[in-house]
Design a protein around this motif. Structure first.
Motif, PDB file in Angstrom:
ATOM      1  N   PRO A 148       0.677  -1.021  -0.082  1.00 51.19           N
ATOM      2  CA  PRO A 148      -0.024   0.064   0.062  1.00 51.19           C
ATOM      3  C   PRO A 148       0.879   1.526  -0.082  1.00 51.19           C
ATOM      4  CG  PRO A 148       0.063  -0.948   2.320  1.00 51.19           C
ATOM      5  CD  PRO A 148       0.753  -1.870   1.443  1.00 51.19           C
ATOM      6  N   VAL A 149       0.140   2.308  -0.661  1.00 50.37           N
ATOM      7  CA  VAL A 149       0.969   3.446  -0.637  1.00 50.37           C
ATOM      8  C   VAL A 149      -0.448   4.450  -0.286  1.00 50.37           C
ATOM      9  CG1 VAL A 149       0.479   4.005  -3.254  1.00 50.37           C
ATOM     10  CG2 VAL A 149       2.342   5.256  -1.594  1.00 50.37           C
ATOM     11  N   ARG A 189       6.534   7.808   3.082  1.00 50.48           N
ATOM     12  CA  ARG A 189       7.948   7.286   3.349  1.00 50.48           C
ATOM     13  C   ARG A 189       7.994   5.933   3.563  1.00 50.48           C
ATOM     14  NH1 ARG A 189       8.647  12.447   4.218  1.00 50.48           N
ATOM     15  NH2 ARG A 189      10.142  13.810   5.111  1.00 50.48           N
ATOM     16  N   ALA A 190       7.138   5.336   4.275  1.00 50.17           N
ATOM     17  CA  ALA A 190       7.143   3.810   4.508  1.00 50.17           C
ATOM     18  C   ALA A 190       7.028   3.250   2.944  1.00 50.17           C
ATOM     19  CB  ALA A 190       6.039   3.363   5.372  1.00 50.17           C
ATOM     20  N   ALA A 191       6.174   3.678   2.357  1.00 52.89           N
ATOM     21  CA  ALA A 191       6.091   3.086   0.841  1.00 52.89           C
ATOM     22  C   ALA A 191       7.160   3.299  -0.069  1.00 52.89           C
ATOM     23  CB  ALA A 191       4.520   3.452   0.129  1.00 52.89           C
ATOM     24  N   ILE A 192       7.802   4.486   0.111  1.00 50.11           N
ATOM     25  CA  ILE A 192       9.008   4.670  -0.788  1.00 50.11           C
ATOM     26  C   ILE A 192      10.143   3.916  -0.024  1.00 50.11           C
ATOM     27  CG2 ILE A 192      10.709   6.560  -1.118  1.00 50.11           C
ATOM     28  CD1 ILE A 192       8.196   8.650  -1.014  1.00 50.11           C
ATOM     29  N   LYS A 193      10.282   3.781   1.005  1.00 46.67           N
ATOM     30  CA  LYS A 193      11.401   2.861   1.602  1.00 46.67           C
ATOM     31  C   LYS A 193      11.116   1.440   1.000  1.00 46.67           C
ATOM     32  CE  LYS A 193      13.845   1.086   5.568  1.00 46.67           C
ATOM     33  NZ  LYS A 193      14.230   0.087   4.909  1.00 46.67           N
ATOM     34  N   HIS A 194       9.671   0.874   1.186  1.00 52.10           N
ATOM     35  CA  HIS A 194       9.549  -0.364   0.642  1.00 52.10           C
ATOM     36  C   HIS A 194       9.717  -0.525  -0.829  1.00 52.10           C
ATOM     37  CE1 HIS A 194       7.827  -4.261   1.205  1.00 52.10           C
ATOM     38  NE2 HIS A 194       7.346  -4.380   0.055  1.00 52.10           N
ATOM     39  N   GLY A 195       9.633   0.270  -1.555  1.00 49.13           N
ATOM     40  CA  GLY A 195       9.975   0.160  -2.973  1.00 49.13           C
ATOM     41  C   GLY A 195      11.167   0.353  -3.400  1.00 49.13           C
ATOM     42  N   ASP A 203      13.624  -0.820  -1.274  1.00 48.06           N
ATOM     43  CA  ASP A 203      14.165  -2.017  -0.815  1.00 48.06           C
ATOM     44  C   ASP A 203      13.860  -3.188  -1.968  1.00 48.06           C
ATOM     45  OD1 ASP A 203      14.755  -0.986   1.671  1.00 48.06           O
ATOM     46  OD2 ASP A 203      13.069  -1.713   2.808  1.00 48.06           O
ATOM     47  N   ILE A 204      12.556  -3.166  -2.536  1.00 47.60           N
ATOM     48  CA  ILE A 204      12.437  -4.104  -3.655  1.00 47.60           C
ATOM     49  C   ILE A 204      13.494  -4.111  -4.569  1.00 47.60           C
ATOM     50  CG2 ILE A 204      10.778  -4.264  -5.426  1.00 47.60           C
ATOM     51  CD1 ILE A 204       8.472  -3.903  -3.436  1.00 47.60           C
ATOM     52  N   LEU A 205      13.747  -2.640  -5.171  1.00 46.52           N
ATOM     53  CA  LEU A 205      14.812  -2.240  -6.097  1.00 46.52           C
ATOM     54  C   LEU A 205      16.274  -2.801  -5.766  1.00 46.52           C
ATOM     55  CD1 LEU A 205      13.100   0.991  -7.593  1.00 46.52           C
ATOM     56  CD2 LEU A 205      13.214  -1.274  -8.637  1.00 46.52           C
ATOM     57  N   GLU A 206      16.584  -2.553  -4.562  1.00 48.27           N
ATOM     58  CA  GLU A 206      17.865  -2.872  -4.127  1.00 48.27           C
ATOM     59  C   GLU A 206      17.973  -4.497  -4.164  1.00 48.27           C
ATOM     60  OE1 GLU A 206      18.134  -0.798  -0.140  1.00 48.27           O
ATOM     61  OE2 GLU A 206      19.048   0.992  -1.315  1.00 48.27           O
ATOM     62  N   SER A 207      17.142  -5.199  -3.920  1.00 45.10           N
ATOM     63  CA  SER A 207      17.002  -6.325  -4.013  1.00 45.10           C
ATOM     64  C   SER A 207      16.889  -7.103  -5.446  1.00 45.10           C
ATOM     65  CB  SER A 207      16.051  -7.423  -3.082  1.00 45.10           C
ATOM     66  OG  SER A 207      14.581  -7.178  -3.746  1.00 45.10           O
ATOM     67  N   GLY A 208      17.174  -6.107  -6.481  1.00 43.73           N
ATOM     68  CA  GLY A 208      17.171  -6.585  -8.012  1.00 43.73           C
ATOM     69  C   GLY A 208      15.742  -6.841  -8.391  1.00 43.73           C
ATOM     70  N   GLN A 209      14.601  -6.460  -7.807  1.00 42.64           N
ATOM     71  CA  GLN A 209      13.198  -6.794  -8.498  1.00 42.64           C
ATOM     72  C   GLN A 209      12.632  -5.920  -9.235  1.00 42.64           C
ATOM     73  OE1 GLN A 209      11.062  -9.531  -5.565  1.00 42.64           O
ATOM     74  NE2 GLN A 209      12.532  -8.712  -4.083  1.00 42.64           N
ATOM     75  N   VAL A 210      11.574  -6.045  -9.854  1.00 42.88           N
ATOM     76  CA  VAL A 210      10.622  -5.183 -10.516  1.00 42.88           C
ATOM     77  C   VAL A 210       9.599  -4.533  -9.849  1.00 42.88           C
ATOM     78  CG1 VAL A 210       9.219  -4.993 -12.543  1.00 42.88           C
ATOM     79  CG2 VAL A 210      11.254  -6.702 -12.474  1.00 42.88           C
ATOM     80  N   LEU A 211       9.511  -3.272 -10.082  1.00 40.55           N
ATOM     81  CA  LEU A 211       8.342  -2.287  -9.254  1.00 40.55           C
ATOM     82  C   LEU A 211       7.678  -1.829 -10.381  1.00 40.55           C
ATOM     83  CD1 LEU A 211       7.141  -0.914  -6.544  1.00 40.55           C
ATOM     84  CD2 LEU A 211       8.953   0.901  -6.969  1.00 40.55           C
ATOM     85  N   ALA A 212       6.301  -1.873 -10.162  1.00 42.81           N
ATOM     86  CA  ALA A 212       5.376  -1.158 -11.124  1.00 42.81           C
ATOM     87  C   ALA A 212       4.545  -0.219 -10.470  1.00 42.81           C
ATOM     88  CB  ALA A 212       4.254  -2.369 -11.605  1.00 42.81           C
ATOM     89  N   ILE A 213       4.690   1.004 -11.272  1.00 38.89           N
ATOM     90  CA  ILE A 213       3.894   2.094 -10.762  1.00 38.89           C
ATOM     91  C   ILE A 213       3.094   2.693 -12.012  1.00 38.89           C
ATOM     92  CG2 ILE A 213       5.737   3.012  -9.220  1.00 38.89           C
ATOM     93  CD1 ILE A 213       6.551   5.202 -11.270  1.00 38.89           C
ATOM     94  N   PHE A 214       1.843   3.402 -11.646  1.00 38.46           N
ATOM     95  CA  PHE A 214       0.930   4.129 -12.335  1.00 38.46           C
ATOM     96  C   PHE A 214       1.030   5.308 -12.032  1.00 38.46           C
ATOM     97  CE2 PHE A 214      -0.732  -0.366 -11.701  1.00 38.46           C
ATOM     98  CZ  PHE A 214      -0.820  -0.705 -13.099  1.00 38.46           C
ATOM     99  N   ALA A 247      12.970   5.367  -8.392  1.00 40.87           N
ATOM    100  CA  ALA A 247      13.663   5.182  -9.616  1.00 40.87           C
ATOM    101  C   ALA A 247      15.066   6.003  -9.659  1.00 40.87           C
ATOM    102  CB  ALA A 247      13.044   5.232 -11.021  1.00 40.87           C
ATOM    103  N   GLU A 248      14.828   7.255  -9.377  1.00 43.50           N
ATOM    104  CA  GLU A 248      15.982   8.170  -9.363  1.00 43.50           C
ATOM    105  C   GLU A 248      16.878   7.851  -8.216  1.00 43.50           C
ATOM    106  OE1 GLU A 248      15.310  12.645 -10.627  1.00 43.50           O
ATOM    107  OE2 GLU A 248      13.129  11.955  -9.692  1.00 43.50           O
ATOM    108  N   LYS A 249      16.118   7.611  -7.046  1.00 44.48           N
ATOM    109  CA  LYS A 249      17.156   7.349  -5.862  1.00 44.48           C
ATOM    110  C   LYS A 249      17.644   6.024  -6.293  1.00 44.48           C
ATOM    111  CE  LYS A 249      14.327   9.568  -2.279  1.00 44.48           C
ATOM    112  NZ  LYS A 249      15.240  10.654  -2.107  1.00 44.48           N
ATOM    113  N   SER A 250      17.397   5.055  -6.740  1.00 47.95           N
ATOM    114  CA  SER A 250      17.953   3.690  -6.933  1.00 47.95           C
ATOM    115  C   SER A 250      18.892   3.566  -8.221  1.00 47.95           C
ATOM    116  CB  SER A 250      17.084   2.621  -6.893  1.00 47.95           C
ATOM    117  OG  SER A 250      16.234   2.778  -8.091  1.00 47.95           O
ATOM    118  N   GLY A 251      18.530   4.818  -8.968  1.00 46.62           N
ATOM    119  CA  GLY A 251      19.258   4.680 -10.390  1.00 46.62           C
ATOM    120  C   GLY A 251      18.994   3.557 -11.499  1.00 46.62           C
TER     121      GLY A 251
END
Length: 189
Positions: free
Chosen positions: A81-82, A89-95, A97-108, A131-135
């Motif tokens: 949830p967001v 901030r919790a949703a941003i951090k979770h997103g 974390d998903i990217l730092e673990s090498g996974q795919v995040l979908a956004i609308f 995406a900007e923060k994770s590069g």
């Protein structure tokens, strides 16, 4: 295992009822972190996106969807949830974390379903901060005709030819200062 089972079930249903056509899957990197940014016309868009993707997708979804039972199912399938209307901030951090673990995040990035006659609502610039923060690369994606299945005929369901197109990756770190400043508009174009 549950994700794969549900994805395969939707793949069969969407092939029959939506005549789902997917183009540009060669633009999706086989591994590493990735953000898929899609337009949003229909309630069907998340399962269409997840079915069309070549990798498991985690969804950032509005918190109102996470009601008892359904919320648990969404979480099992990789959604989280967001809180809309501000910086969650919790949703941003979770997103991240998903990217730092090498996974795919979908956004609308439109922030809500587009119920207008316009092709797309303006993308919210803040939706690209993860995406900007994770590069990591951003894959722009377009879903066409999904609203013709449900929203145009509620409560009836109609067969339609739904098309998913993946664009070429956009690397935020390779954009110039002005493009980074308006990354939402850049991705939307």
């Amino acid at each position: 295992m549950i994700y794969t089972l549900v994805k395969n079930l939707f793949k069969i249903l969407f092939t029959i009822f939506l005549r789902l056509k997917v183009e540009g899957t060669e633009n999706i990197p086989k591994d590493g972190p990735l953000v898929i940014a899609s337009n949003h016309l229909s309630l069907l868009d998340p399962p269409v996106l997840g079915t069309a993707a070549t990798r498991k997708v985690h969804f950032m979804a509005k918190e109102e969807l996470f009601v008892p039972v359904l919320g648990t199912i969404y979480k099992i399938l990789g959604a989280f949830p967001v809180r809309r209307g501000g910086a969650d901030r919790a949703a941003i951090k979770h997103g991240i974390d998903i990217l730092e673990s090498g996974q795919v995040l979908a956004i609308f990035p439109e922030g809500t379903r587009n119920k207008t006659e316009d092709l797309m609502l303006p993308f919210k610039e803040g939706s690209f901060k993860i995406a900007e923060k994770s590069g990591c690369p951003i894959i722009p994606m377009a879903i066409t005709n999904s609203a013709d299945v449900l929203e145009a005929h509620m409560p009836r369901v109609k067969k339609a030819h739904v098309i998913v197109e993946y664009g070429k990756p956009i690397y935020p770190n390779e954009l110039d200062k002005e493009q980074k400043k308006k990354i939402g508009a850049y991705c939307q174009d």
